[in-house]
Write a protein that holds these residues in place. Structure first.
Motif, PDB file in Angstrom:
ATOM      1  N   LYS A   3       0.861  -1.182   0.000  1.00 46.16           N
ATOM      2  CA  LYS A   3       0.000   0.000   0.000  1.00 46.16           C
ATOM      3  C   LYS A   3       0.901   1.236   0.000  1.00 46.16           C
ATOM      4  CE  LYS A   3      -3.380   2.270   2.932  1.00 46.16           C
ATOM      5  NZ  LYS A   3      -4.117   2.186   4.175  1.00 46.16           N
ATOM      6  N   LYS A  26      -1.340  12.747   0.657  1.00 43.79           N
ATOM      7  CA  LYS A  26      -2.010  11.990   1.720  1.00 43.79           C
ATOM      8  C   LYS A  26      -3.409  11.569   1.285  1.00 43.79           C
ATOM      9  CE  LYS A  26      -3.298  12.262   6.571  1.00 43.79           C
ATOM     10  NZ  LYS A  26      -3.317  13.092   7.776  1.00 43.79           N
ATOM     11  N   ARG A  27      -4.140  12.455   0.632  1.00 44.92           N
ATOM     12  CA  ARG A  27      -5.492  12.113   0.165  1.00 44.92           C
ATOM     13  C   ARG A  27      -5.447  11.024  -0.901  1.00 44.92           C
ATOM     14  NH1 ARG A  27      -7.291  17.936  -0.915  1.00 44.92           N
ATOM     15  NH2 ARG A  27      -7.231  17.063  -2.985  1.00 44.92           N
ATOM     16  N   ILE A  28      -4.471  11.101  -1.806  1.00 40.54           N
ATOM     17  CA  ILE A  28      -4.348  10.069  -2.843  1.00 40.54           C
ATOM     18  C   ILE A  28      -4.045   8.716  -2.201  1.00 40.54           C
ATOM     19  CG2 ILE A  28      -2.956   9.272  -4.788  1.00 40.54           C
ATOM     20  CD1 ILE A  28      -2.621  12.267  -5.553  1.00 40.54           C
ATOM     21  N   ASN A  30      -4.715   7.696   0.796  1.00 43.14           N
ATOM     22  CA  ASN A  30      -5.897   7.211   1.514  1.00 43.14           C
ATOM     23  C   ASN A  30      -6.978   6.704   0.574  1.00 43.14           C
ATOM     24  OD1 ASN A  30      -4.876   7.682   4.069  1.00 43.14           O
ATOM     25  ND2 ASN A  30      -5.708   9.743   4.178  1.00 43.14           N
ATOM     26  N   SER A  31      -7.083   7.306  -0.604  1.00 43.11           N
ATOM     27  CA  SER A  31      -8.155   6.903  -1.514  1.00 43.11           C
ATOM     28  C   SER A  31      -7.835   5.623  -2.271  1.00 43.11           C
ATOM     29  CB  SER A  31      -8.478   8.030  -2.497  1.00 43.11           C
ATOM     30  OG  SER A  31      -7.403   8.248  -3.375  1.00 43.11           O
ATOM     31  N   ILE A  32      -6.557   5.357  -2.584  1.00 43.99           N
ATOM     32  CA  ILE A  32      -6.237   4.134  -3.317  1.00 43.99           C
ATOM     33  C   ILE A  32      -5.821   2.991  -2.399  1.00 43.99           C
ATOM     34  CG2 ILE A  32      -5.621   5.378  -5.408  1.00 43.99           C
ATOM     35  CD1 ILE A  32      -2.697   4.835  -4.775  1.00 43.99           C
ATOM     36  N   PRO A  34      -7.508   1.263  -0.067  1.00 40.47           N
ATOM     37  CA  PRO A  34      -8.418   0.109  -0.031  1.00 40.47           C
ATOM     38  C   PRO A  34      -8.314  -0.800  -1.253  1.00 40.47           C
ATOM     39  CG  PRO A  34      -9.550   2.078   0.712  1.00 40.47           C
ATOM     40  CD  PRO A  34      -8.211   2.521   0.176  1.00 40.47           C
TER      41      PRO A  34
END
Length: 64
Positions: A3, A26-28, A30-32, A34
């Protein structure tokens, strides 16, 4: 397959010439994240013949 963390995302974005700031990285991540977790059980276990780019070649060979 691991991850990706925000630092990895930031480094990859810089290499491509589209740098991002820390918050976006950080947003990217967190979004990929999962998606990476969902594929971990089969990572490295799928045969290479499932590669989509060879589909047309395989179909043409089968038709001969």
């Amino acid at each position: 397959m691991i991850k990706p963390d925000p630092a990895t995302i930031k480094a990859m974005a810089e290499i491509t010439g589209l740098p991002v700031d820390d918050d976006v990285a950080k947003r990217i991540a967190n979004s990929i994240g999962p998606a990476f977790e969902g594929f971990m059980p089969v990572a490295g276990k799928l045969p290479f013949d499932l590669e989509p780019s060879t589909y047309v070649v395989a179909q043409n060979e089968a038709a001969r």
